[in-house]
Design an enzyme around this catalytic site. Structure first.
Site, PDB file in Angstrom:
ATOM      1  N   HIS A 117       0.855  -1.190   0.000  1.00 58.46           N
ATOM      2  CA  HIS A 117       0.000   0.000   0.000  1.00 58.46           C
ATOM      3  C   HIS A 117       0.889   1.237   0.000  1.00 58.46           C
ATOM      4  O   HIS A 117       1.826   1.328   0.787  1.00 58.46           O
ATOM      5  CB  HIS A 117      -0.891   0.037   1.248  1.00 58.46           C
ATOM      6  CG  HIS A 117      -1.755  -1.168   1.426  1.00 58.46           C
ATOM      7  ND1 HIS A 117      -1.241  -2.412   1.747  1.00 58.46           N
ATOM      8  CD2 HIS A 117      -3.102  -1.335   1.339  1.00 58.46           C
ATOM      9  CE1 HIS A 117      -2.242  -3.280   1.840  1.00 58.46           C
ATOM     10  NE2 HIS A 117      -3.375  -2.652   1.604  1.00 58.46           N
ATOM     11  N   LYS A 156      -1.568  -8.040  -3.845  1.00 55.66           N
ATOM     12  CA  LYS A 156      -2.510  -6.943  -3.612  1.00 55.66           C
ATOM     13  C   LYS A 156      -1.733  -5.629  -3.676  1.00 55.66           C
ATOM     14  O   LYS A 156      -0.860  -5.381  -2.834  1.00 55.66           O
ATOM     15  CB  LYS A 156      -3.198  -7.089  -2.251  1.00 55.66           C
ATOM     16  CG  LYS A 156      -4.172  -5.956  -1.927  1.00 55.66           C
ATOM     17  CD  LYS A 156      -4.633  -6.038  -0.470  1.00 55.66           C
ATOM     18  CE  LYS A 156      -5.574  -4.876  -0.142  1.00 55.66           C
ATOM     19  NZ  LYS A 156      -5.849  -4.792   1.311  1.00 55.66           N
TER      20      LYS A 156
END
EC number: 4.2.1.10
Length: 209
Positions: free
Chosen positions: A109, A134
């Site tokens: 992230h 992700k």
């Protein structure tokens, strides 16, 4: 595409399931109490697969521990969950998750947008230790968002992509249409800025399909 309900409290599990979630993410870094007790409570409420997550402060969460401390926290909950979210900084501890037979969501992230070539390199790095890479970034304009959509479409599958913040909130609904495997939503209290509720996301997918 599967809908993940990010829970900030185990009591939200029933709502998430009734609204149409496919998986439950237990954001242990945002919850009070023993992670094992929390996971057991969720198991008692819902039969949906569970994702264990300790999101670090570096990546938008509230977990401040070292990789060694992370491993000590994750080990007791492994018998109760199906997936574990592992950031790159904790990747060297992924072996204990593999040994427990759990799937790994290898996550990254950032509050920045990454160039396309960097996204593809990052995807390979995450896939080296995880089952589902992700990658959550922060586009600052429409051109950067288009790059993220293009990456999502071209990347090896499965892959999960998304955005941080609310500026391009609608991308959360668009990216699954281009191949993102997981869509993270909330079931009452957002775990991250810009999340749709599970019910809202289900309605959006019906309208867009």
């Amino acid at each position: 595409m599967q809908i993940v309900a990010s829970l900030t409290d185990p009591s939200q599990a029933a709502t998430a399931q009734s609204q149409g979630a496919d998986l439950l993410e237990l954001r242990f870094d945002l919850m009070e109490g023993d992670p094992v007790d929390i996971a057991r409570r969720c198991r008692a409420i819902s039969k949906l697969p569970l994702i264990a997550t300790f999101r670090s402060a570096l990546e938008g969460g509230r977990y401040f521990g070292s990789p060694e401390e992370w491993a000590k926290k994750i080990a007791p909950v492994l018998p109760l969950v199906d997936y574990v979210d592992i950031e790159q900084q904790f990747a060297r501890k992924s072996g204990l998750v593999r040994e427990a037979g759990k799937a790994i969501i290898a996550s990254h992230h950032t509050a920045e947008m990454l160039p396309l070539h960097v996204l593809f390199v990052l995807e390979q790095e995450l896939r080296a230790y995880g089952d589902i890479p992700k990658i959550i970034v922060t586009p600052h304009n429409e051109d950067e968002l288009i790059d993220l959509i293009a990456f999502t479409r071209a990347a090896k599958k499965p892959v999960c992509t998304g955005v941080m913040g609310s500026a391009f909130r609608y991308a959360r609904a668009i990216l699954p249409l281009f191949g993102s495997e997981l869509a993270y939503c909330h079931a009452g209290v957002p775990a991250a800025e810009g999340q749709y509720s599970v019910a809202e996301f289900v309605a959006l997918m019906k309208m867009l399909s």
